[in-house]
Design a protein around this motif. Structure first.
Motif, PDB file in Angstrom:
ATOM      1  N   LEU A  51       8.246   4.832   8.039  1.00  0.00           N
ATOM      2  CA  LEU A  51       6.891   5.265   8.386  1.00  0.00           C
ATOM      3  C   LEU A  51       6.136   5.715   7.139  1.00  0.00           C
ATOM      4  O   LEU A  51       4.967   5.395   6.959  1.00  0.00           O
ATOM      5  N   LEU A  52       6.805   6.421   6.250  1.00  0.00           N
ATOM      6  CA  LEU A  52       6.188   6.876   5.002  1.00  0.00           C
ATOM      7  C   LEU A  52       5.791   5.686   4.121  1.00  0.00           C
ATOM      8  O   LEU A  52       4.684   5.653   3.570  1.00  0.00           O
ATOM      9  N   VAL A  53       6.664   4.710   4.009  1.00  0.00           N
ATOM     10  CA  VAL A  53       6.359   3.510   3.223  1.00  0.00           C
ATOM     11  C   VAL A  53       5.163   2.786   3.833  1.00  0.00           C
ATOM     12  O   VAL A  53       4.242   2.372   3.118  1.00  0.00           O
ATOM     13  N   LEU A  54       5.155   2.652   5.168  1.00  0.00           N
ATOM     14  CA  LEU A  54       4.020   2.008   5.837  1.00  0.00           C
ATOM     15  C   LEU A  54       2.725   2.744   5.550  1.00  0.00           C
ATOM     16  O   LEU A  54       1.681   2.126   5.340  1.00  0.00           O
ATOM     17  N   MET A  55       2.783   4.069   5.538  1.00  0.00           N
ATOM     18  CA  MET A  55       1.584   4.850   5.270  1.00  0.00           C
ATOM     19  C   MET A  55       1.049   4.550   3.876  1.00  0.00           C
ATOM     20  O   MET A  55      -0.142   4.294   3.701  1.00  0.00           O
ATOM     21  N   PHE A  56       1.912   4.527   2.875  1.00  0.00           N
ATOM     22  CA  PHE A  56       1.451   4.283   1.508  1.00  0.00           C
ATOM     23  C   PHE A  56       0.981   2.839   1.301  1.00  0.00           C
ATOM     24  O   PHE A  56       0.012   2.606   0.585  1.00  0.00           O
ATOM     25  N   VAL A  57       1.638   1.890   1.939  1.00  0.00           N
ATOM     26  CA  VAL A  57       1.180   0.500   1.844  1.00  0.00           C
ATOM     27  C   VAL A  57      -0.200   0.371   2.479  1.00  0.00           C
ATOM     28  O   VAL A  57      -1.093  -0.301   1.943  1.00  0.00           O
ATOM     29  N   THR A  58      -0.397   1.022   3.620  1.00  0.00           N
ATOM     30  CA  THR A  58      -1.698   0.976   4.298  1.00  0.00           C
ATOM     31  C   THR A  58      -2.775   1.605   3.434  1.00  0.00           C
ATOM     32  O   THR A  58      -3.871   1.052   3.287  1.00  0.00           O
ATOM     33  N   VAL A  59      -2.488   2.755   2.851  1.00  0.00           N
ATOM     34  CA  VAL A  59      -3.462   3.418   1.984  1.00  0.00           C
ATOM     35  C   VAL A  59      -3.793   2.528   0.791  1.00  0.00           C
ATOM     36  O   VAL A  59      -4.964   2.364   0.428  1.00  0.00           O
ATOM     37  N   ALA A  60      -2.782   1.920   0.192  1.00  0.00           N
ATOM     38  CA  ALA A  60      -3.028   1.024  -0.944  1.00  0.00           C
ATOM     39  C   ALA A  60      -3.907  -0.156  -0.525  1.00  0.00           C
ATOM     40  O   ALA A  60      -4.823  -0.556  -1.255  1.00  0.00           O
ATOM     41  N   ALA A  61      -3.660  -0.693   0.663  1.00  0.00           N
ATOM     42  CA  ALA A  61      -4.468  -1.815   1.146  1.00  0.00           C
ATOM     43  C   ALA A  61      -5.911  -1.390   1.392  1.00  0.00           C
ATOM     44  O   ALA A  61      -6.845  -2.111   1.055  1.00  0.00           O
ATOM     45  N   ILE A  62      -6.091  -0.221   1.978  1.00  0.00           N
ATOM     46  CA  ILE A  62      -7.443   0.260   2.269  1.00  0.00           C
ATOM     47  C   ILE A  62      -8.212   0.505   0.981  1.00  0.00           C
ATOM     48  O   ILE A  62      -9.342   0.059   0.816  1.00  0.00           O
ATOM     49  N   VAL A  63      -7.601   1.206   0.057  1.00  0.00           N
ATOM     50  CA  VAL A  63      -8.276   1.501  -1.206  1.00  0.00           C
ATOM     51  C   VAL A  63      -8.483   0.209  -2.000  1.00  0.00           C
ATOM     52  O   VAL A  63      -9.568  -0.040  -2.524  1.00  0.00           O
ATOM     53  N   GLY A  64      -7.472  -0.637  -2.038  1.00  0.00           N
ATOM     54  CA  GLY A  64      -7.594  -1.896  -2.759  1.00  0.00           C
ATOM     55  C   GLY A  64      -8.669  -2.798  -2.197  1.00  0.00           C
ATOM     56  O   GLY A  64      -9.301  -3.557  -2.924  1.00  0.00           O
ATOM     57  N   SER A  65      -8.907  -2.698  -0.898  1.00  0.00           N
ATOM     58  CA  SER A  65      -9.908  -3.570  -0.271  1.00  0.00           C
ATOM     59  C   SER A  65     -11.323  -3.285  -0.770  1.00  0.00           C
ATOM     60  O   SER A  65     -12.164  -4.170  -0.767  1.00  0.00           O
ATOM     61  N   GLY A  66     -11.568  -2.076  -1.201  1.00  0.00           N
ATOM     62  CA  GLY A  66     -12.904  -1.729  -1.669  1.00  0.00           C
ATOM     63  C   GLY A  66     -13.095  -1.890  -3.163  1.00  0.00           C
ATOM     64  O   GLY A  66     -14.205  -1.744  -3.671  1.00  0.00           O
ATOM     65  N   LEU A  67     -12.030  -2.207  -3.881  1.00  0.00           N
ATOM     66  CA  LEU A  67     -12.110  -2.301  -5.336  1.00  0.00           C
ATOM     67  C   LEU A  67     -12.588  -3.670  -5.788  1.00  0.00           C
ATOM     68  O   LEU A  67     -12.162  -4.693  -5.278  1.00  0.00           O
ATOM     69  N   LYS A  68     -13.434  -3.673  -6.776  1.00  0.00           N
ATOM     70  CA  LYS A  68     -13.870  -4.920  -7.404  1.00  0.00           C
ATOM     71  C   LYS A  68     -13.344  -4.997  -8.842  1.00  0.00           C
ATOM     72  O   LYS A  68     -13.542  -5.954  -9.532  1.00  0.00           O
ATOM     73  N   ARG A  69     -12.711  -3.944  -9.268  1.00  0.00           N
ATOM     74  CA  ARG A  69     -12.178  -3.877 -10.635  1.00  0.00           C
ATOM     75  C   ARG A  69     -10.967  -2.950 -10.611  1.00  0.00           C
ATOM     76  O   ARG A  69     -10.564  -2.482  -9.564  1.00  0.00           O
ATOM     77  N   ARG A  70     -10.417  -2.679 -11.801  1.00  0.00           N
ATOM     78  CA  ARG A  70      -9.268  -1.774 -11.880  1.00  0.00           C
ATOM     79  C   ARG A  70      -9.621  -0.403 -11.336  1.00  0.00           C
ATOM     80  O   ARG A  70     -10.712   0.101 -11.578  1.00  0.00           O
ATOM     81  N   PRO A  71      -8.692   0.226 -10.602  1.00  0.00           N
ATOM     82  CA  PRO A  71      -9.002   1.537 -10.051  1.00  0.00           C
ATOM     83  C   PRO A  71      -9.176   2.597 -11.142  1.00  0.00           C
ATOM     84  O   PRO A  71      -8.458   2.607 -12.135  1.00  0.00           O
TER      85      PRO A  71
END
Length: 194
Positions: A51-71
């Motif tokens: 569940l913890l891994v799923l949470m971090f993967v989801t957060v990475a996907a959400i944040v990554g979805s809005g990025l157009k360049r390096r974070p």
């Protein structure tokens, strides 16, 4: 003679719809197996870490979805904020650990749909309020999920799961919107300094 308008406005939009469909198919196709998989993970004491891994993967996907360049630093703070919101939602939400996975499944679905609709709008197609449309679509898909569960032995229709799906969609879309907004603001700021 009328010219036909292509279904997708870009390769990116097509890819986003494909991935949204793939995630929904994965969710629906594993409805009968979810209990067995959860039991296997529980027996090996792997359910909470999963569940913890799923949470971090989801957060990475959400944040990554809005990025157009390096974070940058701001995106990292947004990622931590989204992780905190997901963490609190997981802790506060009733039900078993398995039921809490709805937060991640439908968070990802919502972000993919939101990004696909946003891409479509950016390519001059009429898409009124992509975030609201993505929320409505995700809630509908979650409701279908529950309807399918009512037909499967040992599964039940649960209105609270529909609420979980809605919360997941809200968190996912909100996080993606905030990251996109931050990126746009930083781009405007950089363009003004040049």
């Amino acid at each position: 003679m009328t010219s036909s308008t292509p279904l997708f406005t870009s390769r990116r939009e097509r890819r986003l719809w494909f991935w949204a469909l793939a995630v929904v198919v994965a969710i629906y196709s594993t409805l009968g197996l979810a209990g067995s998989l959860a039991e296997m993970l529980r027996e090996r004491n792997l359910l909470p870490p999963a569940l913890l891994v799923l949470m971090f993967v989801t957060v990475a996907a959400i944040v990554g979805s809005g990025l157009k360049r390096r974070p940058g630093r701001r995106e990292i703070w947004v990622a931590l904020g989204v992780a905190a919101v997901y963490g609190m939602a997981v802790l506060r939400m009733g039900g078993s650990i398995e039921e809490r996975t709805h937060l991640f499944e439908y968070g990802i679905v919502a972000v993919l749909i939101y990004q696909a609709l946003s891409e479509r709008a950016q390519n001059d197609r009429r898409v009124p309020v992509p975030a609201v449309l993505a929320l409505v679509a995700t809630v509908a898909l979650g409701w279908i999920d529950e309807g399918l569960q009512a037909l499967i032995p040992n599964r039940v229709y649960d209105n609270f799961d529909v609420v979980r799906n809605t919360v997941a969609a809200l968190i996912g879309i909100s996080g993606s919107v905030v990251v996109g907004w931050l990126n746009a603001a930083l781009d405007r700021r950089r363009a003004g300094k040049m």
